[in-house]
Design a protein around this motif. Structure first.
Motif, PDB file in Angstrom:
ATOM      1  N   ASN A  31      27.883 -16.700  93.171  1.00 18.60           N
ATOM      2  CA  ASN A  31      27.797 -15.760  92.055  1.00 18.60           C
ATOM      3  C   ASN A  31      26.527 -15.914  91.243  1.00 18.60           C
ATOM      4  O   ASN A  31      25.939 -14.925  90.819  1.00 18.60           O
ATOM      5  CB  ASN A  31      29.002 -15.939  91.125  1.00 18.60           C
ATOM      6  CG  ASN A  31      30.269 -15.435  91.781  1.00 18.60           C
ATOM      7  OD1 ASN A  31      30.235 -14.466  92.541  1.00 18.60           O
ATOM      8  ND2 ASN A  31      31.384 -16.093  91.509  1.00 18.60           N
ATOM      9  N   ARG A  35      23.889 -13.989  95.055  1.00 15.93           N
ATOM     10  CA  ARG A  35      23.914 -12.540  94.796  1.00 15.93           C
ATOM     11  C   ARG A  35      22.675 -12.076  94.031  1.00 15.93           C
ATOM     12  O   ARG A  35      22.068 -11.073  94.418  1.00 15.93           O
ATOM     13  CB  ARG A  35      25.194 -12.164  94.063  1.00 15.93           C
ATOM     14  CG  ARG A  35      26.362 -12.150  95.029  1.00 15.93           C
ATOM     15  CD  ARG A  35      27.617 -11.754  94.317  1.00 15.93           C
ATOM     16  NE  ARG A  35      28.739 -11.700  95.223  1.00 15.93           N
ATOM     17  CZ  ARG A  35      29.994 -11.705  94.826  1.00 15.93           C
ATOM     18  NH1 ARG A  35      30.266 -11.765  93.527  1.00 15.93           N
ATOM     19  NH2 ARG A  35      30.966 -11.640  95.693  1.00 15.93           N
ATOM     20  N   SER A  75      20.806 -17.098 101.309  1.00 17.52           N
ATOM     21  CA  SER A  75      20.176 -15.978 100.597  1.00 17.52           C
ATOM     22  C   SER A  75      18.854 -15.569 101.265  1.00 17.52           C
ATOM     23  O   SER A  75      18.142 -14.728 100.734  1.00 17.52           O
ATOM     24  CB  SER A  75      19.944 -16.354  99.137  1.00 17.52           C
ATOM     25  OG  SER A  75      19.181 -17.531  99.056  1.00 17.52           O
TER      26      SER A  75
END
Ligand code: ATP
Length: 269
Positions: A31, A35, A75
Protein backbone atom coordinates in the motif's frame (compact mmCIF):
# COMPACT_ATOMS: atom_id res chain seq x y z
CA UNK A 1 34.72 5.81 -2.21
CA UNK A 2 32.90 2.49 -2.20
CA UNK A 3 29.49 4.17 -1.98
CA UNK A 4 29.97 5.64 -5.41
CA UNK A 5 31.03 2.29 -6.75
CA UNK A 6 28.17 0.49 -5.13
CA UNK A 7 25.57 3.18 -5.77
CA UNK A 8 24.61 1.67 -9.11
CA UNK A 9 21.05 0.77 -9.87
CA UNK A 10 20.18 -2.90 -10.16
CA UNK A 11 16.98 -4.92 -10.26
CA UNK A 12 16.94 -7.41 -7.39
CA UNK A 13 15.74 -10.94 -8.02
CA UNK A 14 14.34 -11.37 -4.48
CA UNK A 15 10.56 -11.79 -4.47
CA UNK A 16 7.95 -11.98 -1.73
CA UNK A 17 7.92 -15.76 -2.24
CA UNK A 18 11.45 -15.81 -0.80
CA UNK A 19 10.24 -14.25 2.44
CA UNK A 20 8.69 -16.26 5.26
CA UNK A 21 6.17 -14.74 7.70
CA UNK A 22 6.11 -10.88 7.61
CA UNK A 23 2.72 -10.88 5.82
CA UNK A 24 1.61 -7.69 7.59
CA UNK A 25 4.83 -6.00 6.47
CA UNK A 26 4.36 -7.11 2.89
CA UNK A 27 0.77 -5.82 2.83
CA UNK A 28 1.81 -2.48 4.32
CA UNK A 29 4.61 -2.08 1.80
CA UNK A 30 2.23 -2.88 -1.05
CA UNK A 31 0.00 0.00 0.00
CA UNK A 32 2.64 2.53 0.94
CA UNK A 33 5.25 1.90 -1.75
CA UNK A 34 4.44 -0.55 -4.49
CA UNK A 35 1.13 1.00 -5.54
CA UNK A 36 2.51 4.56 -5.49
CA UNK A 37 5.41 3.40 -7.66
CA UNK A 38 3.22 1.53 -10.14
CA UNK A 39 0.37 4.08 -10.29
CA UNK A 40 1.96 7.50 -9.65
CA UNK A 41 -0.67 9.44 -11.61
CA UNK A 42 -3.52 7.79 -9.73
CA UNK A 43 -2.12 9.13 -6.49
CA UNK A 44 -1.38 12.52 -8.03
CA UNK A 45 -4.97 12.78 -9.33
CA UNK A 46 -6.18 12.78 -5.73
CA UNK A 47 -3.53 15.22 -4.63
CA UNK A 48 -1.53 12.57 -2.82
CA UNK A 49 2.21 12.60 -2.77
CA UNK A 50 3.55 9.49 -4.37
CA UNK A 51 7.05 9.80 -2.94
CA UNK A 52 6.29 7.66 0.07
CA UNK A 53 9.21 6.57 2.21
CA UNK A 54 9.51 3.88 4.84
CA UNK A 55 11.81 3.22 7.79
CA UNK A 56 12.23 -0.45 8.67
CA UNK A 57 13.64 -0.89 12.13
CA UNK A 58 14.46 -3.77 14.42
CA UNK A 59 17.17 -6.26 15.40
CA UNK A 60 19.58 -7.56 12.72
CA UNK A 61 18.84 -10.48 10.44
CA UNK A 62 15.05 -10.46 10.32
CA UNK A 63 14.34 -9.47 6.77
CA UNK A 64 14.68 -5.69 6.39
CA UNK A 65 16.99 -6.03 3.39
CA UNK A 66 14.90 -8.86 1.92
CA UNK A 67 11.74 -6.73 2.14
CA UNK A 68 13.42 -3.74 0.48
CA UNK A 69 14.68 -5.87 -2.40
CA UNK A 70 11.33 -7.61 -2.87
CA UNK A 71 9.55 -4.23 -3.03
CA UNK A 72 11.91 -3.15 -5.82
CA UNK A 73 11.31 -6.42 -7.64
CA UNK A 74 7.52 -6.26 -7.31
CA UNK A 75 7.30 -2.62 -8.42
CA UNK A 76 9.82 -3.01 -11.27
CA UNK A 77 11.83 -0.17 -9.79
CA UNK A 78 15.58 0.18 -9.93
CA UNK A 79 17.33 -0.44 -6.65
CA UNK A 80 20.29 1.43 -5.24
CA UNK A 81 21.64 0.07 -1.97
CA UNK A 82 23.96 2.09 0.24
CA UNK A 83 25.15 1.53 3.77
CA UNK A 84 25.11 4.74 5.82
CA UNK A 85 28.78 4.60 6.83
CA UNK A 86 29.90 4.19 3.21
CA UNK A 87 28.79 7.72 2.43
CA UNK A 88 30.81 9.23 5.25
CA UNK A 89 34.17 10.66 4.39
CA UNK A 90 36.57 12.48 6.62
CA UNK A 91 37.36 15.18 4.08
CA UNK A 92 35.41 18.41 4.38
CA UNK A 93 32.36 18.43 2.14
CA UNK A 94 32.94 14.97 0.68
CA UNK A 95 30.09 13.26 2.56
CA UNK A 96 27.57 15.87 1.43
CA UNK A 97 28.88 15.49 -2.07
CA UNK A 98 28.41 11.71 -1.87
CA UNK A 99 24.77 12.23 -0.81
CA UNK A 100 24.14 14.66 -3.68
CA UNK A 101 25.85 12.35 -6.19
CA UNK A 102 23.71 9.48 -4.98
CA UNK A 103 20.50 11.44 -5.59
CA UNK A 104 21.63 12.72 -8.96
CA UNK A 105 22.44 9.17 -9.98
CA UNK A 106 19.00 8.12 -8.69
CA UNK A 107 17.32 10.86 -10.76
CA UNK A 108 18.75 9.30 -13.87
CA UNK A 109 17.20 5.90 -13.13
CA UNK A 110 13.65 6.63 -11.95
CA UNK A 111 11.52 4.95 -10.78
CA UNK A 112 14.10 3.97 -8.22
CA UNK A 113 14.27 2.85 -4.62
CA UNK A 114 17.24 4.04 -2.60
CA UNK A 115 17.83 1.61 0.25
CA UNK A 116 19.75 3.24 3.09
CA UNK A 117 21.00 0.47 5.35
CA UNK A 118 22.40 1.55 8.76
CA UNK A 119 20.74 4.94 8.38
CA UNK A 120 21.62 5.85 11.98
CA UNK A 121 25.30 6.16 11.03
CA UNK A 122 24.45 8.71 8.36
CA UNK A 123 21.94 10.89 10.16
CA UNK A 124 22.53 10.88 13.92
CA UNK A 125 20.58 13.36 16.02
CA UNK A 126 21.83 16.88 15.52
CA UNK A 127 22.78 17.98 18.99
CA UNK A 128 25.77 19.42 20.81
CA UNK A 129 27.43 16.02 20.83
CA UNK A 130 27.75 15.75 17.10
CA UNK A 131 30.23 17.46 14.92
CA UNK A 132 29.42 20.24 12.56
CA UNK A 133 30.34 17.84 9.73
CA UNK A 134 27.69 15.32 10.69
CA UNK A 135 25.06 18.07 10.97
CA UNK A 136 25.86 19.13 7.44
CA UNK A 137 25.26 15.59 6.18
CA UNK A 138 21.85 15.49 7.88
CA UNK A 139 20.93 18.85 6.32
CA UNK A 140 22.02 17.71 2.88
CA UNK A 141 19.96 14.54 3.09
CA UNK A 142 16.90 16.49 4.31
CA UNK A 143 17.25 18.89 1.38
CA UNK A 144 17.33 15.98 -1.05
CA UNK A 145 14.36 14.27 0.62
CA UNK A 146 12.33 17.47 0.46
CA UNK A 147 13.15 17.83 -3.22
CA UNK A 148 14.46 21.36 -2.70
CA UNK A 149 16.40 22.46 -5.77
CA UNK A 150 15.99 19.21 -7.67
CA UNK A 151 12.79 17.18 -7.89
CA UNK A 152 12.43 13.92 -6.03
CA UNK A 153 9.83 12.62 -8.45
CA UNK A 154 10.17 8.87 -8.87
CA UNK A 155 12.71 8.48 -6.07
CA UNK A 156 11.45 6.32 -3.23
CA UNK A 157 13.30 5.69 0.01
CA UNK A 158 13.50 2.64 2.21
CA UNK A 159 15.79 3.04 5.19
CA UNK A 160 16.79 0.45 7.77
CA UNK A 161 18.23 0.72 11.25
CA UNK A 162 18.70 -1.21 14.47
CA UNK A 163 18.78 2.08 16.39
CA UNK A 164 15.84 4.35 15.52
CA UNK A 165 16.39 6.29 18.75
CA UNK A 166 19.64 7.83 17.49
CA UNK A 167 18.23 9.01 14.16
CA UNK A 168 17.65 12.74 13.84
CA UNK A 169 13.90 13.25 14.48
CA UNK A 170 13.67 15.66 11.55
CA UNK A 171 14.13 12.61 9.30
CA UNK A 172 10.82 11.23 10.50
CA UNK A 173 8.60 14.21 9.61
CA UNK A 174 5.81 13.89 7.04
CA UNK A 175 7.12 13.74 3.49
CA UNK A 176 10.36 12.24 4.71
CA UNK A 177 10.37 8.81 6.38
CA UNK A 178 6.65 8.79 7.10
CA UNK A 179 5.97 5.14 7.70
CA UNK A 180 7.76 3.27 10.46
CA UNK A 181 7.62 -0.49 10.33
CA UNK A 182 9.01 -2.70 13.08
CA UNK A 183 10.65 -5.91 11.88
CA UNK A 184 11.19 -7.99 14.99
CA UNK A 185 12.30 -11.49 15.87
CA UNK A 186 9.94 -14.10 14.42
CA UNK A 187 7.48 -15.81 16.75
CA UNK A 188 6.94 -19.55 16.95
CA UNK A 189 4.72 -19.93 13.87
CA UNK A 190 6.75 -17.30 11.99
CA UNK A 191 9.80 -19.51 12.42
CA UNK A 192 7.91 -22.45 10.91
CA UNK A 193 6.97 -20.32 7.92
CA UNK A 194 10.52 -18.98 7.48
CA UNK A 195 12.07 -22.46 7.68
CA UNK A 196 9.50 -23.77 5.21
CA UNK A 197 10.37 -20.90 2.85
CA UNK A 198 14.11 -21.50 3.19
CA UNK A 199 13.66 -25.25 2.57
CA UNK A 200 11.79 -24.64 -0.68
CA UNK A 201 15.18 -24.33 -2.34
CA UNK A 202 15.76 -28.06 -1.83
CA UNK A 203 14.07 -30.45 -4.18
CA UNK A 204 15.29 -33.27 -1.96
CA UNK A 205 13.69 -31.99 1.21
CA UNK A 206 10.11 -32.56 2.17
CA UNK A 207 9.04 -30.07 4.85
CA UNK A 208 7.55 -32.25 7.53
CA UNK A 209 5.60 -31.76 10.73
CA UNK A 210 8.80 -32.78 12.60
CA UNK A 211 10.74 -29.98 10.92
CA UNK A 212 7.95 -27.58 11.86
CA UNK A 213 8.28 -28.77 15.44
CA UNK A 214 12.04 -28.20 15.30
CA UNK A 215 11.45 -24.63 14.04
CA UNK A 216 9.04 -23.98 16.92
CA UNK A 217 11.70 -25.07 19.38
CA UNK A 218 14.32 -22.61 18.00
CA UNK A 219 13.50 -19.99 20.59
CA UNK A 220 14.87 -16.49 19.85
CA UNK A 221 16.33 -17.51 16.48
CA UNK A 222 16.37 -14.68 13.95
CA UNK A 223 15.63 -15.25 10.26
CA UNK A 224 19.38 -15.17 9.64
CA UNK A 225 19.88 -17.79 12.38
CA UNK A 226 17.35 -20.03 10.63
CA UNK A 227 19.19 -19.55 7.37
CA UNK A 228 22.40 -20.57 9.09
CA UNK A 229 20.61 -23.64 10.47
CA UNK A 230 19.64 -24.71 6.95
CA UNK A 231 23.20 -24.14 5.77
CA UNK A 232 24.69 -26.20 8.60
CA UNK A 233 22.20 -29.02 7.98
CA UNK A 234 23.19 -28.99 4.31
CA UNK A 235 26.88 -29.23 5.18
CA UNK A 236 26.12 -32.18 7.45
CA UNK A 237 24.23 -33.91 4.62
CA UNK A 238 27.07 -33.33 2.17
CA UNK A 239 29.59 -34.60 4.69
CA UNK A 240 27.58 -37.79 5.20
CA UNK A 241 27.10 -38.26 1.46
CA UNK A 242 30.83 -37.86 0.73
CA UNK A 243 31.86 -40.17 3.54
CA UNK A 244 29.45 -42.89 2.41
CA UNK A 245 30.73 -42.49 -1.12
CA UNK A 246 34.35 -42.64 -0.09
CA UNK A 247 33.74 -45.75 2.01
CA UNK A 248 31.85 -47.49 -0.81
CA UNK A 249 34.64 -46.73 -3.25
CA UNK A 250 32.10 -46.44 -6.06
CA UNK A 251 31.10 -42.85 -6.70
CA UNK A 252 27.33 -42.68 -6.50
CA UNK A 253 25.34 -40.28 -8.59
CA UNK A 254 22.38 -38.52 -7.07
CA UNK A 255 22.61 -35.82 -4.45
CA UNK A 256 22.88 -35.34 -0.73
CA UNK A 257 19.62 -35.80 1.11
CA UNK A 258 19.15 -33.38 4.01
CA UNK A 259 17.47 -35.28 6.81
CA UNK A 260 15.70 -34.29 9.98
CA UNK A 261 18.69 -35.65 11.88
CA UNK A 262 20.96 -33.19 10.02
CA UNK A 263 18.74 -30.38 11.24
CA UNK A 264 18.89 -31.70 14.81
CA UNK A 265 22.69 -31.82 14.69
CA UNK A 266 22.81 -28.33 13.15
CA UNK A 267 20.54 -26.94 15.83
CA UNK A 268 22.75 -28.32 18.59
CA UNK A 269 25.73 -26.61 16.94
P1 ATP B 1 20.57 -6.20 9.17
O1 ATP B 1 19.93 -5.31 10.19
O2 ATP B 1 21.73 -6.99 9.71
O3 ATP B 1 20.86 -5.53 7.84
P2 ATP B 1 18.22 -7.41 7.99
O4 ATP B 1 17.02 -7.28 8.84
O5 ATP B 1 18.36 -6.51 6.81
O6 ATP B 1 19.52 -7.38 8.89
P3 ATP B 1 18.25 -9.52 6.06
O7 ATP B 1 19.55 -9.17 5.39
O8 ATP B 1 17.02 -9.17 5.34
O9 ATP B 1 18.24 -8.92 7.51
O10 ATP B 1 18.23 -11.08 6.41
C1 ATP B 1 19.42 -11.82 6.51
C2 ATP B 1 19.19 -13.22 5.95
O11 ATP B 1 18.35 -13.96 6.85
C3 ATP B 1 18.46 -13.23 4.63
O12 ATP B 1 19.35 -13.21 3.56
C4 ATP B 1 17.66 -14.51 4.68
O13 ATP B 1 18.44 -15.60 4.26
C5 ATP B 1 17.39 -14.70 6.16
N1 ATP B 1 16.05 -14.20 6.54
C6 ATP B 1 15.79 -13.24 7.45
N2 ATP B 1 14.47 -13.06 7.59
C7 ATP B 1 13.87 -13.92 6.75
C8 ATP B 1 12.51 -14.19 6.40
N3 ATP B 1 11.48 -13.57 6.99
N4 ATP B 1 12.27 -15.15 5.46
C9 ATP B 1 13.28 -15.82 4.88
N5 ATP B 1 14.58 -15.57 5.14
C10 ATP B 1 14.88 -14.66 6.07
Amino acid sequence: PSALREGFATTPSTTFADIGALQFHIDTLKNTLIRPIIYPSLFASLGLRSTASVLLWGPPGNGKTLLAKAVANASHANFISVKGPELLNKYVGESERAVRTLFSRARSSVPVIIFFDELDALVPRRDGMNSEASNRVVNTLLTELDGVGASREGIYIIAATNRPDVIDPAMLRPGRLETLLYVGLPGEEDRVDILRTLCKRFETLEFSEQLAELARSCTRFSGADLESLVRQASYAAIDRFCRENEAANVPSKGGALVTLEDFRVAKEK
